[in-house]
Scaffold this motif. Structure first.
Motif, PDB file in Angstrom:
ATOM      1  N   VAL A 633     -18.967  -2.731  24.378  1.00  0.00           N
ATOM      2  CA  VAL A 633     -20.257  -2.148  23.992  1.00  0.00           C
ATOM      3  C   VAL A 633     -21.332  -3.213  24.201  1.00  0.00           C
ATOM      4  O   VAL A 633     -21.279  -4.283  23.604  1.00  0.00           O
ATOM      5  CB  VAL A 633     -20.252  -1.690  22.506  1.00  0.00           C
ATOM      6  N   ALA A 634     -22.289  -2.910  25.085  1.00  0.00           N
ATOM      7  CA  ALA A 634     -23.323  -3.913  25.399  1.00  0.00           C
ATOM      8  C   ALA A 634     -24.401  -3.944  24.324  1.00  0.00           C
ATOM      9  O   ALA A 634     -24.839  -5.011  23.903  1.00  0.00           O
ATOM     10  CB  ALA A 634     -23.945  -3.617  26.758  1.00  0.00           C
ATOM     11  N   ILE A 635     -24.865  -2.769  23.905  1.00  0.00           N
ATOM     12  CA  ILE A 635     -25.930  -2.689  22.890  1.00  0.00           C
ATOM     13  C   ILE A 635     -25.524  -1.650  21.856  1.00  0.00           C
ATOM     14  O   ILE A 635     -25.101  -0.545  22.211  1.00  0.00           O
ATOM     15  CB  ILE A 635     -27.282  -2.253  23.523  1.00  0.00           C
ATOM     16  N   GLU A 636     -25.651  -2.021  20.605  1.00  0.00           N
ATOM     17  CA  GLU A 636     -25.361  -1.045  19.546  1.00  0.00           C
ATOM     18  C   GLU A 636     -26.389  -1.196  18.430  1.00  0.00           C
ATOM     19  O   GLU A 636     -26.607  -2.294  17.920  1.00  0.00           O
ATOM     20  CB  GLU A 636     -23.955  -1.266  18.977  1.00  0.00           C
ATOM     21  N   VAL A 637     -27.058  -0.090  18.112  1.00  0.00           N
ATOM     22  CA  VAL A 637     -27.997  -0.075  16.982  1.00  0.00           C
ATOM     23  C   VAL A 637     -27.489   0.968  16.010  1.00  0.00           C
ATOM     24  O   VAL A 637     -27.296   2.134  16.375  1.00  0.00           O
ATOM     25  CB  VAL A 637     -29.435   0.283  17.434  1.00  0.00           C
ATOM     26  N   SER A 638     -27.220   0.554  14.777  1.00  0.00           N
ATOM     27  CA  SER A 638     -26.720   1.520  13.794  1.00  0.00           C
ATOM     28  C   SER A 638     -27.592   1.500  12.538  1.00  0.00           C
ATOM     29  O   SER A 638     -27.885   0.431  11.995  1.00  0.00           O
ATOM     30  CB  SER A 638     -25.255   1.228  13.446  1.00  0.00           C
ATOM     31  N   GLU A 693     -28.264  -2.507  11.697  1.00  0.00           N
ATOM     32  CA  GLU A 693     -27.602  -3.583  12.428  1.00  0.00           C
ATOM     33  C   GLU A 693     -27.856  -3.424  13.926  1.00  0.00           C
ATOM     34  O   GLU A 693     -27.850  -2.313  14.448  1.00  0.00           O
ATOM     35  CB  GLU A 693     -26.085  -3.502  12.161  1.00  0.00           C
ATOM     36  N   VAL A 694     -28.121  -4.549  14.597  1.00  0.00           N
ATOM     37  CA  VAL A 694     -28.292  -4.533  16.063  1.00  0.00           C
ATOM     38  C   VAL A 694     -27.313  -5.545  16.645  1.00  0.00           C
ATOM     39  O   VAL A 694     -27.303  -6.699  16.243  1.00  0.00           O
ATOM     40  CB  VAL A 694     -29.735  -4.933  16.470  1.00  0.00           C
ATOM     41  N   LYS A 695     -26.479  -5.068  17.584  1.00  0.00           N
ATOM     42  CA  LYS A 695     -25.524  -5.979  18.228  1.00  0.00           C
ATOM     43  C   LYS A 695     -25.758  -5.928  19.725  1.00  0.00           C
ATOM     44  O   LYS A 695     -25.940  -4.847  20.293  1.00  0.00           O
ATOM     45  CB  LYS A 695     -24.080  -5.525  17.951  1.00  0.00           C
ATOM     46  N   ILE A 696     -25.736  -7.084  20.350  1.00  0.00           N
ATOM     47  CA  ILE A 696     -25.770  -7.103  21.811  1.00  0.00           C
ATOM     48  C   ILE A 696     -24.682  -8.048  22.307  1.00  0.00           C
ATOM     49  O   ILE A 696     -24.370  -9.043  21.654  1.00  0.00           O
ATOM     50  CB  ILE A 696     -27.152  -7.527  22.383  1.00  0.00           C
TER      51      ILE A 696
END
Length: 1507
Positions: A633-638, A693-696
């Motif tokens: 997963v390159a970008i995840e915003v939850s 949460e933001v993951k890259i």
């Protein structure tokens, strides 16, 4: 031996009554105590070090290695230091033993009752033990042979001790000389001890400071008494001349010789200036400064000005300690002369007590002068070095802070304020180094003065103390007022610089709209507020100047008055001693107002820097960053909720939930202001996170909506710090359609781009941005609608080649208004009101909600004009021929153009004169006399100058007269009858003193009045010249250069240059006065004075060649720092997204070092000169002294001779001051020269013509005819429009299309006369536009520019800057451009604030405001320059509808990238490479399938329906 030791021997040889007569400082107990304490501390420190070394184990292995490594020279400086220490230890042991034995024998078994005796013996023992321990430690640590080439480094604390020991030894000699003059015996062994001590101290200091030092071997980096001198190896050649200089070279500043020789031979360039020592460079300074800052303000503590100061002090503590020592030596040496004047007068009077002391007096005077000269020169040099270091450290941390500021912090501080912090505040902190010791020096100087006064005038000295205190207290009220005025002045300057910065950034818009004069008046109004505070500040400083120039006279009047009242006889020797003391006391008292003022200014600056460093930074934890390849997963915003204002009440984005897998293409669409750009910003971590949460995973590259381009080469912009890979680079250029553009540019990718990419079109800037992103080869790409700034064909090419081709395997998130790009996405996010309204693939969500349907519907409406064409049939044909289009277009180049390109290629090898942005111009050689003359005569035609000079001459004459009177009217000794009574003596003195003080007040008032008027005139004239400059000036001049003149140079003119000019005149007048007094006694002094003065002026001319160019280089090297800082702040989001912070910090460090280099060598050159001037003036003084001492007694009046010596004491200081002031003025006057440069910029044509008035309704038809128009941006650049002949019929709508860079925007600029046609003419309704005034033309035309611009202010001031319309008309315009409801929602309605650059409005909303402006203006001719590039299709349709309603009968010229924007035009004009290729109605051009226009349309529609 120390002072205390020598004095003990003296005390033992004296009778009790004689000892009682000694002044306090010579009392044995006090002196022994100081000496014993110092040596005991040394003994303890060394003993501790020896114990630690022993417990750490031996160094046998090291020693063995050293022995194997080959020896060092037998008489290396280390060996010399060890041997000298052993010799001194042996001598001290012998003298201590001798002292004990003599005491035991004299007292018959030892008498411990006398405190003097106890102190004496303890001191002797402490010295012997301390030096023995130190010798043992040096032997252990530095006594062994070392490998050849090892660095010899002594600890900083040890060198400091040696310097202190030399000071104590010299003091001891001075005490013995004074004792001997008082006819008290000094034992022979004391003189022996003095000689050994001074010699040993000099040898140790030479050993400690001479020899080759390692680059960057700053004493501040050496630990206290370190065990082993570190050896870092010395692989590099010392680039700094200072680093490798030997002891004598450092002592006399001879190491500057080579640079001065080069500067004398030719005009210095930056390449001729050697590098800095590592300790002076940012790389050497920053780590320790940041460590100190973190130690003081870590763990969430607030950084205050005090903590910032503390961190600076810890960083440059070595320089502070050394300069304190030099300052102490200098001040002690300056008081030797006044102390001995009385003795000299008595000697000249034939007093028997002094009969044999003539030679001793001469030697003491001269030795004191030598120490005064050496200590002052090194004191000043080290101070400036410390200042340069402080400035570099501060600018570096401010720059790093600027790169990491959160968006809220960036909005709270304007770019003008931030620029002032590095251009003014950091400078001021650096300058404060000159004043940092004054706080403790003033009490010391006053104390020494009182000691001398007490020795001559006894109890009357208390009156002098009282008078000094009164003078100092009198300065408190003006000081407080100055602090307030200074703060207000800086605040006003911030506001003005912010406005200036914004105006310069948007000068093109102002010129197009004809608003520049209105905005100039805004700047002038801001300056008026600033100058009201400046006036108060200057006149308050006048009061302070008057108080302190009058202070020495006031103190003298009070002191002599007290003598009269107390009945203390005034003899000429005592009077002259007192007057000489007051004269020395002048320096701290004269400098005190400056010191206090500087302290106030520095505190204000430190507060501002500290508050900036306290600003909120971008939170590092907003985004969780994972290394490449660790997740699919390159970008995840939850559950993401974000707000620009960090307020939970009104989040900008809410309830965000989406995921992009590796290799996915994610499209983001939505109407204007729906939160598309904010969505990308939250992925970048730029928006404050409220929750979620933001993951890259992986590296990122970002392309912003408003292109951010650095000034510099195109190639450097694309590489962005990466190594050149030719194959990859060519691939990127091909993908971004840049090859053809680079061929047209005169230097290809070596072309230097102007500030903010001003010499590139909007599309070229965007494509360079995309190329920069592609070249970085990141994992994740974020595109914020870059395709809207390019034409349809290029946009399609970019999408295909970049997103679908080069980035096929990458994760791409792209914001777009072009519906045709949506179907290619794996995931579409439709934004509405800060939420994701729809998410999914194109066909999935097309029917599931109204948001996407609304956008698609608007797009379909736009395509209805093409219904007549069979799109499906033509699509494939258009696609296959799109390559041919480019070929045919390029073939249509005329032969002349081909020739022009060839010329361009040939020229690129020559001097880069064809570049738009040239190196900053700087004058060369001497500053012309006309610059001084212009400055002097600007205010009131120079009428005040003679009055200022007359007041100063009168002051000098009255000062000399008062001193002459006191010397003549006072008796030489008690036995002589005084020529006048005591009361007459004092009354005449008071009258002369009061008159001289009044002269000073008048002089100060005239000077300030002239300075204020001149500063105001220079400011107004320079700004008028800048605002009337043609646009080409702004295109080729980075705003940093203009801002530098408006801030730094203007500050110099405001507060400094008038004083500097005055200083030159006043010091020359004083010098003439001194020589006149000295020649009264010994005219023979002219025999030496004339050649000495000649030599001085020769040195000054030799020096000024180098110094002047160094000072100019300082000015030229400052602008790039400011410009780089301003660019970095603007592009901080891009810099952070690419992770290039370190690269930019490194560039800033390099620019800082380039600025510090000429500054450092300029300071050294000044001290080189002053050292030689001091030496020469000391020769004059020595000659006068020898002459006086060798004359027979009674031949001259001792009082007048004493007066000559009193004035002569100041000769070296004043002679140096004259030359120093002249050099400093020549350096400072460069600021005036730079301002005058910008007062003579070629002007644009007149704004209005006084002759024939245009009809008020012109243009009534709106017909525009272009006839053989050739346009180029500068004489050295190729033509952009090449013989364009075309007519735009009145009242018709003409669409202009063409590839990026084809000359579309240039045509518009020629119409508005932003660039004047070189050949040909443009007629509007039959009137040649080149024959009317610019404002007459521009006010009758309207434009919605390519870059939507809003200014800081209110909604009202943005729509109607000139205040020509009422509120109803403004509301109507707002409603017409669909912003009425948005503005009504705001609390302040039309007065709602707009921040700098309109950053609190989206780009689309800013475009609508520009639409509102033209609706208000309602002119006959309207130009739309890619006006709808930043809005979605629905808003675009709305804008087109509004324009049709409001401009139905106007001539509308539209430049558009969206083909649909020009399809409803009456005429379409297709440009390519500056020539009209096709011109007809859209229908006719579309009928002809071979026309380039129909191919462009087919390309666009194919793209739109292909999906």
């Amino acid at each position: 031996m120390s002072t205390a030791a020598r004095a003990s021997s003296v005390a033992a040889a004296m009778m009790a009554p004689a000892a009682d007569q000694l002044p306090l400082i010579l009392w044995p107990v006090l002196l022994h105590g100081v000496g014993a304490a110092a040596h005991l501390l040394l003994a303890l420190a060394v003993a501790g070090r020896l114990v630690l070394s022993a417990s750490a184990g031996g160094r046998g292995k090291d020693a063995a290695a050293e022995r194997r490594g080959g020896g060092e020279p037998r008489w290396s400086r280390r060996a010399v230091a060890v041997r000298a220490t052993w010799a001194l230890a042996a001598c001290e042991l012998f003298l201590a033993a001798y002292s004990w034995v003599m005491w035991y024998l004299d007292s018959g078994g030892g008498d411990w009752r006398s405190p003097d005796v106890v102190a004496d013996q303890v001191d002797a023992a402490a010295r012997a033990v301390a030096w023995l321990l130190l010798a043992a430690w040096l032997q252990a640590e530095h006594g062994r042979p070392r490998r050849r080439g090892d660095q010899e480094r002594f600890p900083a604390a040890l060198k400091l001790w040696w310097a202190l020991f030399l000071l104590l030894s010299v003091l001891s000699v001075a005490v013995h000389a004074a004792t001997s003059l008082d006819r008290l015996p000094v034992p022979a062994h004391s003189w022996v001890g003095d000689a050994v001590s001074v010699l040993a101290a000099v040898v140790l200091l030479v050993s400690g400071f001479s020899g080759t030092r390692e680059a960057g071997d700053s004493a501040s980096e050496e630990p206290l008494l370190n065990g082993v001198a570190g050896n870092n190896g010395n692989d590099t050649v010392d680039a700094s001349m200072y680093t490798g200089a030997g002891f004598l070279s450092v002592l006399t500043f001879s190491w500057m010789g080579p640079l001065l020789a080069v500067g004398h031979r030719k005009t210095l360039g930056l390449d001729d200036v050697p590098d800095l020592d590592t300790g002076d460079s940012v790389a050497g300074l920053l780590p320790s400064f940041k460590t100190n800052l973190e130690a003081l303000a870590g763990d969430g503590q607030k950084l205050t000005a005090f903590k910032l100061t503390k961190a600076l002090v810890r960083t440059v503590w070595w320089h502070i300690a050394v300069t304190a020592l030099y300052a102490l030596v200098y001040n002690l040496a300056t008081y030797v002369g006044p102390y001995l004047i009385d003795s000299l007068v008595q000697y000249l009077n034939g007093d028997e007590r002094y009969a044999s002391k003539g030679k001793l007096l001469f030697v003491t005077f001269i030795v004191a002068k030598v120490f005064e000269c050496l200590s002052q020169r090194h004191w000043f040099f080290r101070l400036q070095q410390a200042g340069i270091r402080a400035r570099s450290a501060l600018v570096s941390v401010v720059y790093q802070k600027g790169l990491s500021l959160s968006s809220r912090s960036r909005q709270s501080r304007t770019s003008g304020e931030m620029i002032n912090i590095i251009s003014v505040d950091a400078d001021r902190v650096g300058l404060f180094s000159w004043y940092m010791h004054d706080l403790w020096l003033v009490p010391l100087q006053v104390g020494m003065a009182l000691f001398i006064l007490y020795s001559t005038l006894r109890i009357a000295s208390l009156a002098a103390l009282g008078a000094t205190v009164v003078v100092m207290l009198a300065n408190v009220p003006p000081m407080r007022m100055q602090e307030k005025f200074q703060q207000k002045l800086m605040d006003c300057k911030d506001v003005r610089m912010k406005a200036t910065s914004e105006i310069l950034r948007n000068m093109r818009i102002l010129k197009l709209q004809g608003w520049e004069m209105k905005f100039l008046s805004k700047i002038i109004d801001l300056r008026k507020t600033e100058t009201s505070w400046l006036k108060k500040y200057l006149y308050t400083s006048t009061m302070a100047t008057f108080v302190f120039w009058g202070a020495p006279t006031f103190v003298a009047v009070v002191t002599f008055g007290a003598c009269m009242l107390l009945g203390i006889p005034l003899e000429s020797g005592k009077v002259l001693s007192a007057l000489a003391t007051f004269r020395v006391l002048q320096e701290p008292i004269y400098n005190l107002p400056d010191t206090i003022s500087m302290m106030i200014q520095t505190k204000v600056s430190l507060d501002r820097i500290a508050s900036f460093l306290c600003l909120e930074e971008l939170p590092m934890d907003a985004v969780q960053r994972l290394p490449s390849g660790t997740s699919d997963v390159a970008i995840e915003v939850s559950n993401g909720s974000f707000s620009w204002d960090a307020s939970p009440e009104a989040p900008t984005l809410k309830d965000l939930n989406f995921q992009a897998r590796q290799g996915m293409r994610v499209a983001v669409c939505g109407t204007v202001g729906s939160g598309k750009s904010s969505l990308l910003s939250c992925i970048l971590g730029e928006v404050p996170k409220l929750s979620g949460e933001v993951k890259i995973c992986g590296t990122m590259a970002y392309v912003s909506q408003s292109a951010w381009i650095q000034s510099g080469k195109i190639q450097d912009n694309i590489l962005f710090g990466k190594e050149m890979d030719s194959e990859k680079y060519d691939r990127v250029l091909e993908s971004c359609s840049l090859k053809k553009d680079l061929e047209i540019l005169p230097f290809g990718d070596e072309t230097v781009i102007g500030e903010r990419g001003i010499n590139l079109s909007g599309g070229q800037k965007q494509r360079i941005q995309i190329a920069r992103a592609l070249y970085q080869d990141a994992d994740i790409y974020l595109f914020d609608d870059p395709f809207s700034a390019v034409d349809a064909h290029t946009g399609s090419h970019l999408f295909k080649e970049c997103l679908l081709g080069a980035l096929a395997s990458k994760t791409v998130v792209y914001v777009t208004h072009q519906i045709e790009f949506l179907p290619a996405a794996d995931l579409i996010l439709v934004m509405k009101g800060g939420r994701i309204a729809q998410a999914g693939k194109y066909h999935e969500i097309l029917g599931s909600g109204e948001e996407l349907m609304e956008l698609v519907g608007a797009h379909q409406d736009a395509l209805t004009a093409l219904d007549a064409i069979d799109v499906a049939n033509e699509g494939s044909e258009a696609l296959s021929s799109s390559g041919a289009v480019t070929v045919s277009l390029s073939r249509s180049l005329s032969l002349a153009e081909e020739k022009d390109k060839q010329n361009g290629k040939e020229d690129s090898g020559k001097v880069r004169s064809g570049q738009l942005v040239q190196e900053e111009e700087r004058e060369k050689g001497r500053v012309g006399f006309w610059v001084y003359w212009k400055y002097l005569t600007l205010a009131y035609g120079g009428a005040l100058v003679p009055f200022v000079l007359l007041a100063q001459i009168l002051f000098q004459v009255l000062q000399i007269a008062s001193n002459y009177w006191m010397a003549w009217a006072s008796p030489v000794s008690k036995d002589v009858e005084p020529p006048v009574s005591m009361s007459t003596l004092i009354y005449v003195f008071v009258a002369l003193a009061v008159a001289s003080s009044l002269c000073i007040l008048i002089r100060a008032l005239f000077l300030v009045t002239a300075a204020y008027k001149t500063a105001t005139l220079l400011f107004n004239k320079m700004h008028m010249s800048i605002f009337r400059a043609p646009m080409s000036f702004f295109d080729s001049t980075p705003s940093g250069r203009i801002l530098n003149r408006a801030s730094t140079d203007q500050s110099e003119v405001d507060t400094s240059i008038a004083y500097q000019m005055g200083s030159v005149a006043f010091s020359i007048i004083q010098l003439v006065g001194i020589i006149a007094v000295m020649s009264q006694v010994a005219w023979q002094v002219f025999v030496v004075f004339v050649p000495v003065i000649t030599a001085c002026f020769w040195y000054q001319r030799y020096y000024i060649d180098t110094a002047r160019e160094l000072q100019r280089l300082v000015g030229v090297c400052k602008a790039p720092i400011i410009q780089h800082f301003a660019e970095s702040i603007t592009g901080s989001t891009t810099i952070r997204s690419f992770g290039k912070e370190n690269q930019f910090v490194s560039t800033n460090s390099h620019l800082m070092d380039a600025y510090s280099r000429p500054k450092f060598y300029n300071a050294a050159a000044m001290e080189w000169l002053c050292f030689r001037l001091d030496t020469l003036s000391s020769l004059t003084f020595a000659f006068a002294l020898i002459f006086l001492i060798s004359l027979p007694t009674g031949l001259i009046d001792p009082g007048i001779a004493g007066l000559a010596v009193t004035y002569g004491l100041n000769l070296n200081m004043l002679q140096a001051w004259v030359v120093w002031s002249m050099c400093n003025l020549e350096n400072k006057i460069i600021s005036v020269e730079r301002i005058l440069q910008y007062m003579s910029i070629p002007e644009e044509p007149p704004l209005s013509m006084s002759g024939d008035k245009l009809p008020h309704n012109w243009p009534s038809e709106g017909e525009i005819q272009l006839s053989n128009v050739h346009v180029r941006y500068a004489p050295q650049l190729p033509f952009v429009l090449k013989g364009l002949t075309v007519t735009f019929p009145g009242g018709m709508k003409t669409g202009i299309v063409g590839r990026t860079g084809s000359g579309k925007s240039t045509l518009i600029q020629a119409l508005f006369r932003i660039v004047e046609p070189t050949i040909g003419q443009i007629l509007v309704d039959g009137v040649d536009i080149c024959t009317i005034g610019l404002h007459d033309l521009r006010s009758r035309l309207s434009i919605i520019p390519q870059d939507p611009t809003m200014f800081e202010g209110t909604v009202r001031s943005n729509l109607d800057p000139l205040g020509e319309y009422n509120d109803d008309q403004i509301w109507e315009a707002l409603d017409n451009c669909q912003l009425g409801d948005e503005v009504r929602k705001k609390e302040l309605k039309l007065d709602s604030p707009v921040i700098e650059n309109g950053e609190n409005w989206s780009v689309g909303q800013r475009q609508l405001v520009c639409l509102g402006r033209v609706i208000l203006k309602r002119t006959k001719i309207l130009v739309l320059d890619e006006a709808t590039a930043s809005v979605d299709t629905a808003t675009d349709n709305m804008i087109q509808r509004t324009l049709r309603q409001n401009f139905s009968d106007a001539t509308v010229i539209t430049i558009a990238h969206r083909i649909t924007s020009v399809l409803d035009s009456d005429v379409v004009l297709l440009l390519d490479n500056g020539v009209a290729v096709e011109r007809d109605t859209p229908a006719k051009l579309l009928e002809d399938k071979s026309s380039l226009f129909s191919k462009l349309v087919a390309e666009y529609t194919m793209r739109a329906t292909h999906t």
